[in-house]
Design a protein around this motif. Structure first.
Motif, PDB file in Angstrom:
ATOM      1  N   ALA A   1       0.868  -1.223  -0.059  1.00  0.00           N
ATOM      2  CA  ALA A   1      -0.074   0.159   0.063  1.00  0.00           C
ATOM      3  C   ALA A   1       0.922   1.333   0.089  1.00  0.00           C
ATOM      4  O   ALA A   1       0.510   2.253  -0.694  1.00  0.00           O
ATOM      5  N   GLY A   2       1.933   1.355   0.749  1.00  0.00           N
ATOM      6  CA  GLY A   2       2.755   2.401   0.795  1.00  0.00           C
ATOM      7  C   GLY A   2       3.597   2.639  -0.586  1.00  0.00           C
ATOM      8  O   GLY A   2       3.839   3.573  -0.921  1.00  0.00           O
ATOM      9  N   MET A   3       3.956   1.295  -1.147  1.00  0.00           N
ATOM     10  CA  MET A   3       4.557   1.676  -2.296  1.00  0.00           C
ATOM     11  C   MET A   3       3.761   2.014  -3.450  1.00  0.00           C
ATOM     12  O   MET A   3       4.055   2.890  -4.176  1.00  0.00           O
ATOM     13  N   ILE A   4       2.473   1.797  -3.294  1.00  0.00           N
ATOM     14  CA  ILE A   4       1.501   2.162  -4.418  1.00  0.00           C
ATOM     15  C   ILE A   4       1.267   3.649  -4.293  1.00  0.00           C
ATOM     16  O   ILE A   4       0.905   4.274  -5.371  1.00  0.00           O
ATOM     17  N   ALA A   5       1.145   4.201  -3.216  1.00  0.00           N
ATOM     18  CA  ALA A   5       0.951   5.672  -2.904  1.00  0.00           C
ATOM     19  C   ALA A   5       2.075   6.408  -3.460  1.00  0.00           C
ATOM     20  O   ALA A   5       1.952   7.395  -3.819  1.00  0.00           O
ATOM     21  N   ARG A   6       3.434   5.975  -3.396  1.00  0.00           N
ATOM     22  CA  ARG A   6       4.391   6.847  -3.305  1.00  0.00           C
ATOM     23  C   ARG A   6       5.045   6.525  -4.761  1.00  0.00           C
ATOM     24  O   ARG A   6       5.727   7.398  -5.430  1.00  0.00           O
ATOM     25  N   LYS A   7       5.014   5.360  -5.487  1.00  0.00           N
ATOM     26  CA  LYS A   7       5.949   5.041  -6.588  1.00  0.00           C
ATOM     27  C   LYS A   7       4.974   4.631  -7.938  1.00  0.00           C
ATOM     28  O   LYS A   7       3.833   4.510  -7.611  1.00  0.00           O
ATOM     29  N   PRO A   8       5.703   4.857  -9.057  1.00  0.00           N
ATOM     30  CA  PRO A   8       4.928   4.405 -10.236  1.00  0.00           C
ATOM     31  C   PRO A   8       4.577   2.829 -10.217  1.00  0.00           C
ATOM     32  O   PRO A   8       5.246   2.022  -9.736  1.00  0.00           O
ATOM     33  N   MET A   9       3.751   2.698 -10.794  1.00  0.00           N
ATOM     34  CA  MET A   9       3.133   1.190 -11.028  1.00  0.00           C
ATOM     35  C   MET A   9       3.960   0.162 -11.360  1.00  0.00           C
ATOM     36  O   MET A   9       4.398  -0.956 -11.003  1.00  0.00           O
ATOM     37  N   MET A  10       4.899   0.220 -12.756  1.00  0.00           N
ATOM     38  CA  MET A  10       5.826  -0.581 -12.995  1.00  0.00           C
ATOM     39  C   MET A  10       7.012  -0.805 -11.989  1.00  0.00           C
ATOM     40  O   MET A  10       7.304  -1.846 -11.784  1.00  0.00           O
ATOM     41  N   LEU A  11       7.321   0.161 -11.210  1.00  0.00           N
ATOM     42  CA  LEU A  11       8.480   0.153 -10.443  1.00  0.00           C
ATOM     43  C   LEU A  11       7.853  -0.747  -9.178  1.00  0.00           C
ATOM     44  O   LEU A  11       8.709  -1.634  -8.590  1.00  0.00           O
ATOM     45  N   VAL A  12       6.511  -0.460  -8.721  1.00  0.00           N
ATOM     46  CA  VAL A  12       6.136  -1.294  -7.662  1.00  0.00           C
ATOM     47  C   VAL A  12       6.042  -2.847  -8.096  1.00  0.00           C
ATOM     48  O   VAL A  12       6.158  -3.530  -7.384  1.00  0.00           O
ATOM     49  N   SER A  13       5.725  -3.032  -9.321  1.00  0.00           N
ATOM     50  CA  SER A  13       5.356  -4.355  -9.892  1.00  0.00           C
ATOM     51  C   SER A  13       6.823  -4.972  -9.836  1.00  0.00           C
ATOM     52  O   SER A  13       6.862  -6.318  -9.221  1.00  0.00           O
ATOM     53  N   VAL A  14       7.698  -4.385 -10.303  1.00  0.00           N
ATOM     54  CA  VAL A  14       9.344  -5.043 -10.400  1.00  0.00           C
ATOM     55  C   VAL A  14       9.881  -5.123  -9.018  1.00  0.00           C
ATOM     56  O   VAL A  14      10.418  -6.296  -8.637  1.00  0.00           O
ATOM     57  N   ALA A  15       9.506  -4.228  -7.833  1.00  0.00           N
ATOM     58  CA  ALA A  15      10.026  -4.463  -6.713  1.00  0.00           C
ATOM     59  C   ALA A  15       9.185  -5.411  -5.888  1.00  0.00           C
ATOM     60  O   ALA A  15       9.670  -6.394  -5.045  1.00  0.00           O
ATOM     61  N   LEU A  16       8.002  -5.655  -6.152  1.00  0.00           N
ATOM     62  CA  LEU A  16       6.931  -6.787  -5.841  1.00  0.00           C
ATOM     63  C   LEU A  16       7.483  -8.232  -6.279  1.00  0.00           C
ATOM     64  O   LEU A  16       7.676  -9.153  -5.405  1.00  0.00           O
ATOM     65  N   ALA A  17       7.815  -8.253  -7.547  1.00  0.00           N
ATOM     66  CA  ALA A  17       8.512  -9.323  -8.240  1.00  0.00           C
ATOM     67  C   ALA A  17       9.956  -9.943  -7.357  1.00  0.00           C
ATOM     68  O   ALA A  17       9.875 -11.154  -7.203  1.00  0.00           O
ATOM     69  N   ASN A  18      10.543  -8.824  -7.156  1.00  0.00           N
ATOM     70  CA  ASN A  18      11.873  -9.133  -6.289  1.00  0.00           C
ATOM     71  C   ASN A  18      11.480  -9.503  -5.003  1.00  0.00           C
ATOM     72  O   ASN A  18      12.143 -10.808  -4.620  1.00  0.00           O
ATOM     73  N   ARG A  19      10.366  -9.039  -4.346  1.00  0.00           N
ATOM     74  CA  ARG A  19       9.934  -9.500  -3.110  1.00  0.00           C
ATOM     75  C   ARG A  19       9.436 -10.955  -2.971  1.00  0.00           C
ATOM     76  O   ARG A  19       9.807 -11.816  -2.217  1.00  0.00           O
ATOM     77  N   THR A  20       8.830 -11.296  -4.211  1.00  0.00           N
ATOM     78  CA  THR A  20       8.286 -12.512  -4.344  1.00  0.00           C
ATOM     79  C   THR A  20       9.130 -13.620  -4.687  1.00  0.00           C
ATOM     80  O   THR A  20       8.970 -14.779  -3.963  1.00  0.00           O
ATOM     81  N   ALA A  21      10.271 -13.292  -5.543  1.00  0.00           N
ATOM     82  CA  ALA A  21      11.179 -14.106  -5.688  1.00  0.00           C
ATOM     83  C   ALA A  21      12.221 -14.659  -4.324  1.00  0.00           C
ATOM     84  O   ALA A  21      12.372 -15.779  -4.223  1.00  0.00           O
ATOM     85  N   ARG A  22      12.145 -13.384  -3.607  1.00  0.00           N
ATOM     86  CA  ARG A  22      12.702 -14.034  -2.199  1.00  0.00           C
ATOM     87  C   ARG A  22      11.992 -14.640  -1.267  1.00  0.00           C
ATOM     88  O   ARG A  22      12.243 -15.592  -0.544  1.00  0.00           O
ATOM     89  N   ILE A  23      10.606 -14.399  -1.452  1.00  0.00           N
ATOM     90  CA  ILE A  23       9.650 -15.339  -0.687  1.00  0.00           C
ATOM     91  C   ILE A  23       9.685 -16.732  -1.142  1.00  0.00           C
ATOM     92  O   ILE A  23       9.531 -17.805  -0.362  1.00  0.00           O
TER      93      ILE A  23
END
Length: 126
Positions: A87-109
């Motif tokens: 929620a914080g990332m969506i509020a502050r950053k562009p959608m594609m940047l949030v998507s790549v950051a979430l993909a990075n986080r998902t890979a770590r999970i």
């Protein structure tokens, strides 16, 4: 497949294309193998992070980013998410940047869940 953004195709592709997760020391190493970590430029001991390196396994990276885009779009349309980080990332950053950051986080999970041989537990809403 219980991790948000990971469907049957992505789960099967990770099983097929990725080496054994035990060969990576930590989740960042797996994420770097996929090419989802920022490129580092250091000068004078001060690291500066750039864009993602895109130096890893292309097919898995694309599947993870596509799944992350679906999660981000769903959270934007719904207007709320149970994950405060997202929620914080969506509020502050562009959608594609949030998507790549979430993909990075998902890979770590994925790495953590696979190496610990546990099932994924969703982040508890506070």
């Amino acid at each position: 497949m219980t991790i948000p953004g990971i469907g049957p195709i992505t789960a099967l592709a990770i099983r097929a294309f990725a080496p054994p997760m035990e060969s990576f020391r930590r989740g960042r190493d797996f994420s770097a193998w996929l090419g989802l970590v920022p490129r580092q430029h250091t000068t004078g001991g001060k690291p500066r992070l750039g864009g993602i390196s895109k130096m890893g396994q292309r097919d898995l990276r694309r599947l993870l980013i596509t799944g992350a885009i679906a999660v981000v779009r769903h959270a934007i349309r719904r207007g709320e998410t149970s994950d405060p980080w997202l929620a914080g990332m969506i509020a502050r950053k562009p959608m594609m940047l949030v998507s790549v950051a979430l993909a990075n986080r998902t890979a770590r999970i994925v790495w953590a869940v696979t190496t610990k041989k546990e099932s994924y537990r969703a982040h508890a809403a506070t």
